[in-house]
Design an enzyme around this catalytic site. Sequence first.
Site, PDB file in Angstrom:
ATOM      1  N   ASP A 233     -33.966 118.354  36.984  1.00  0.00           N
ATOM      2  CA  ASP A 233     -34.378 119.758  37.089  1.00  0.00           C
ATOM      3  C   ASP A 233     -34.719 120.167  38.515  1.00  0.00           C
ATOM      4  OD1 ASP A 233     -33.978 120.729  34.569  1.00  0.00           O
ATOM      5  OD2 ASP A 233     -36.026 120.386  33.868  1.00  0.00           O
ATOM      6  N   LYS A 236     -34.625 123.810  39.705  1.00  0.00           N
ATOM      7  CA  LYS A 236     -35.642 124.795  39.353  1.00  0.00           C
ATOM      8  C   LYS A 236     -36.519 125.175  40.536  1.00  0.00           C
ATOM      9  CE  LYS A 236     -36.060 123.892  34.396  1.00  0.00           C
ATOM     10  NZ  LYS A 236     -36.941 123.428  33.291  1.00  0.00           N
ATOM     11  N   HIS A 287     -27.790 120.242  29.741  1.00  0.00           N
ATOM     12  CA  HIS A 287     -28.049 121.369  28.834  1.00  0.00           C
ATOM     13  C   HIS A 287     -26.804 121.783  28.053  1.00  0.00           C
ATOM     14  CE1 HIS A 287     -32.219 122.237  29.720  1.00  0.00           C
ATOM     15  NE2 HIS A 287     -31.978 122.166  31.016  1.00  0.00           N
ATOM     16  N   ASP A 315     -34.871 114.852  27.057  1.00  0.00           N
ATOM     17  CA  ASP A 315     -35.459 116.031  27.701  1.00  0.00           C
ATOM     18  C   ASP A 315     -36.020 117.000  26.665  1.00  0.00           C
ATOM     19  OD1 ASP A 315     -36.058 117.509  30.049  1.00  0.00           O
ATOM     20  OD2 ASP A 315     -34.312 118.786  29.716  1.00  0.00           O
TER      21      ASP A 315
END
Length: 373
Positions: A233, A236, A287, A315
């Site tokens: 991540d 982000k 994802h 996750d």
Amino acid sequence: MEQREGHRPEVAEAADLAALLELSRALLATTSAGEVEVVLTELSVKLLAVRYASFLRYRPAEDDLCVTAQAGKHARELGVVLPRGQGLSWRATDAPTPVLRVHRDAIPPGAVRQPGAPDQFLLFAPLRTTGGQLLGVLAVGRVAPDFSLRDETLLATFANTGTVTLERIAQAAQAVAAREGALLALGLALEARDYETRGHTERTVALAERLGRALHLSLGDLDTLRQGAYLHDIGKLSVPDEILLKPGPLTPAERLLVQEHVRTGEALVRRIPSVSGDVLGVIRSHHERWDGAGYPDRLRGEAIPLLARIFAVVDVFDALTNVRPYHAARPVSEALEIIRAEAGRHFDPLVAAAFLQLFGASLDDVRRVSPTG
């Protein structure tokens, strides 16, 4: 390896080169200090025609020598410890020559001997780095014949080759530790800004590795999975706080901006020269969904990289079972029920089944689960 009467020098030299080549090949395949020690002892017995060989590892914290590998007939000393100054192995570390040679009729009273062992000709070769650090001692013995200068030279060469290999392994371990620390620091950068629940990085790395082992991944794939977990991540960091920390539903535009973090993360990590394409696959594709409804590429089924499919389950589980700005933590049993329900839709069903088994559950009995791990 003893040169016999009538053997030509060139024959002996060829045998020595063959022995060193065999040792070098075996050591190249080693990945740990223990493997190096086993190779040194086993090939010393084979290539030097000795009765036994032992490796005594130097342990700095205890300041002693401990037998950690052995081969041959005299193989009953594993775990024997020699405090500093005790025994011929320690004497070898102070000797002015690369190898300490002891005649079987001149073994001193202070020598450490296995009960029942016969008097033997002995050689001891310390392993020291170029900086003088003691790594251990390679010891060999045989009842007859006596060792020659050629034997001493070969054992010294064995010890030197082992030292180089042990240094290589230690340097590789240091490099891995430094990389792990750097990757963890990047993951913690998100947590420091409250983008993730505290501990999310370390938890997901540990759980991903555990799931990878359950799925029998190779050591290389496990390492790749760990790297991807650390960095999954990182993109982000480019998403504004007011969006990531928003307690309510996101607008369509905000959701698209959040989803862009996987592309941003991939682009950032691509600049790290040592990171492989498989690590980038975890970052970009964790994802994606098994049914093709994920992002950013709407990959479906096995078109999604395996390591990304593995990390996706981990996750989501960690997100479900820990507090986030937009939801409270759910019980483990409820999170496992969601994993079960999403098998074949969000998650690879085989990966989901393996994950549930980590908690003593299956795709059919999640509601009765009691966490075990």
